[in-house]
Design an enzyme around this catalytic site. Structure first.
Site, PDB file in Angstrom:
ATOM      1  N   TYR A   8       4.276 -15.661 -66.036  1.00  0.00           N
ATOM      2  CA  TYR A   8       3.589 -16.616 -66.899  1.00  0.00           C
ATOM      3  C   TYR A   8       2.094 -16.395 -66.701  1.00  0.00           C
ATOM      4  O   TYR A   8       1.621 -16.295 -65.571  1.00  0.00           O
ATOM      5  CB  TYR A   8       3.949 -18.058 -66.527  1.00  0.00           C
ATOM      6  N   ARG A  11      27.462 -15.968 -74.071  1.00  0.00           N
ATOM      7  CA  ARG A  11      28.488 -16.718 -73.349  1.00  0.00           C
ATOM      8  C   ARG A  11      29.743 -15.904 -73.072  1.00  0.00           C
ATOM      9  O   ARG A  11      30.674 -16.407 -72.424  1.00  0.00           O
ATOM     10  CB  ARG A  11      28.893 -17.970 -74.158  1.00  0.00           C
ATOM     11  N   SER A  68      11.532 -15.358 -61.869  1.00  0.00           N
ATOM     12  CA  SER A  68      10.529 -16.149 -62.568  1.00  0.00           C
ATOM     13  C   SER A  68       9.292 -16.392 -61.709  1.00  0.00           C
ATOM     14  O   SER A  68       9.381 -16.518 -60.484  1.00  0.00           O
ATOM     15  CB  SER A  68      11.132 -17.503 -62.963  1.00  0.00           C
ATOM     16  N   LYS A  99       8.603 -10.934 -73.499  1.00  0.00           N
ATOM     17  CA  LYS A  99       9.743 -11.812 -73.765  1.00  0.00           C
ATOM     18  C   LYS A  99       9.318 -12.954 -74.691  1.00  0.00           C
ATOM     19  O   LYS A  99       8.351 -13.661 -74.401  1.00  0.00           O
ATOM     20  CB  LYS A  99      10.292 -12.400 -72.457  1.00  0.00           C
ATOM     21  N   THR A 136       6.189 -13.457 -70.421  1.00  0.00           N
ATOM     22  CA  THR A 136       6.677 -14.440 -71.384  1.00  0.00           C
ATOM     23  C   THR A 136       5.535 -14.851 -72.302  1.00  0.00           C
ATOM     24  O   THR A 136       4.478 -15.286 -71.829  1.00  0.00           O
ATOM     25  CB  THR A 136       7.266 -15.665 -70.667  1.00  0.00           C
ATOM     26  N   HIS A 194      13.748 -18.490 -76.361  1.00  0.00           N
ATOM     27  CA  HIS A 194      13.694 -19.220 -75.091  1.00  0.00           C
ATOM     28  C   HIS A 194      14.925 -20.122 -74.919  1.00  0.00           C
ATOM     29  O   HIS A 194      14.850 -21.214 -74.355  1.00  0.00           O
ATOM     30  CB  HIS A 194      12.411 -20.054 -75.016  1.00  0.00           C
ATOM     31  N   ARG A 214      22.018 -19.425 -68.890  1.00  0.00           N
ATOM     32  CA  ARG A 214      22.735 -20.614 -68.413  1.00  0.00           C
ATOM     33  C   ARG A 214      24.052 -20.305 -67.691  1.00  0.00           C
ATOM     34  O   ARG A 214      24.356 -20.968 -66.691  1.00  0.00           O
ATOM     35  CB  ARG A 214      22.967 -21.585 -69.575  1.00  0.00           C
TER      36      ARG A 214
END
Length: 362
Positions: A120, A282, A98, A223, A146, A247, A302
């Protein structure tokens, strides 16, 4: 991993990484929709060990996965992005660094993973040019722009907690004077939200995408694409791939689930444009569902942070090991000898998953 991370992290940090925008309906819907997807298995055509390998942006990966770009990973573990990147290298999957990483792009790329740089678009255009040059110089293999953050979504967990960065964590790719707001205590708001409003360009346009396309020869990925018309426009300006993503439920709180949007985007673009899936992965079975709906690869968000909180680099490696074993099992049981065969599976949608199923821990 999620339960262990919950026990290890301060509640405000937990809220920052696991929360969504608004009432978090999109965050929940990402999981509900994935749980509704059903794949009809085929028989008598499997392999003893299904192949997980796939080319992503023209380069081989051991699994059709990449680490999603996530900011400030030193909040989770002292090793932060460096530990996660080493785990990605070990798993043989790309690591998307990022702009708001808590280690510099040079330090992250030096860990040896196939590194893509998430950009960004900043109000300070000279900083954008500098970041592009730095990412190219240190060997990044792609740019991921993004496009779904004209402003940060209102994330109420952060607002209520008055969330801010500790003095030990900052956006290492940006000058110190550009990052101070994120660590200052704010009244009735999130310091991260205030910093984003100050730093990011809210009027990002297709002209900026074209400018970046002309500026670099590296593969360019957008993205945050949800509408097929935007995907078609992206191809028209020379974008190499798009990531279907809301997002992770952290931006527009009335968006559809990413998995619902995926097949329409895939159908709208030529095969030369790779389509990736993000938001809600997941398990290995979730990855197979995305592949069956036409995704080239999937981004894992995550769960990587949960692994990082649970056991640093080893925890992230365990996450990828679990996903790999689950994906191999899912392929074998669905009758696929390789990931590429997933697109031949018949997809249906189960209508009766209760709406409270699959929500994030609060």
């Amino acid at each position: 991993m999620e339960e262990t991370a919950f026990r290890h992290l301060p509640l405000d940090v937990w809220g920052f990484i696991n929360g969504g925008s608004g009432d978090e309906g999109v965050l929940r819907e990402n999981r509900v929709a994935l749980d509704r997807v059903r794949l009809t298995p085929r028989v008598l055509r499997g392999a003893e060990e299904p192949s997980l390998e796939r080319h992503l942006l023209g380069r081989p990966a051991r699994m059709p996965l990449a680490v999603a770009p996530m900011a400030y990973q030193r909040l989770i573990d002292e090793g932060g992005e460096l530990a996660a990147a080493r785990a990605a290298r070990g798993a043989g999957v790309p690591f998307i660094a990022s702009t708001l990483s808590s280690f510099s792009i040079e330090e992250i790329a030096a860990q040896g993973a196939a590194t893509w740089f998430q950009l960004y678009w900043l109000r300070n255009r000279s900083l954008v040019d500098e970041l592009v040059e730095r990412a190219e110089a240190c060997g990044c293999q792609a740019f991921v722009l993004t496009v779904d953050v004209p402003r940060m979504g209102r994330r109420l967990r952060d607002v209520r907690a008055g969330f801010r960065l500790p003095d030990t964590v900052r956006a290492a790719n940006l000058p110190v004077e550009e990052t101070r707001t994120a660590s200052l205590r704010q009244h009735s708001t999130s310091a991260i939200m205030k910093h984003t409003a100050e730093a990011l360009e809210p009027a990002l346009s297709w002209a900026d995408v074209e400018r970046l396309r002309q500026r670099s020869r590296l593969p360019l990925v957008l993205k945050g694409i949800m509408d097929p018309a935007d995907a078609v426009r992206a191809v028209g300006v020379g974008v190499d791939a798009v990531i279907v993503s809301n997002h992770g439920g952290r931006q527009f709180d009335a968006a559809p689930s990413s998995i619902r949007a995926l097949s329409d985007v895939v159908a709208a673009v030529p095969s030369s444009c790779e389509v990736f899936f993000d938001s809600g992965i997941r398990s290995g079975t979730d990855v197979l569902k995305a592949m069956a709906l036409g995704a080239r690869g999937a981004l894992v968000g995550r769960p990587v942070l949960w692994g990082l909180a649970a056991a640093g680099e080893r925890g992230v490696a365990d996450v990828f090991s679990l996903l790999g074993h689950e994906l191999e099992d899912a392929l074998a049981l669905a009758g696929c000898a390789a990931v590429d065969e997933a697109c031949g599976l018949t997809v249906s949608w189960r209508p009766d998953v209760p709406p409270e199923h699959g929500g994030e821990r609060r």
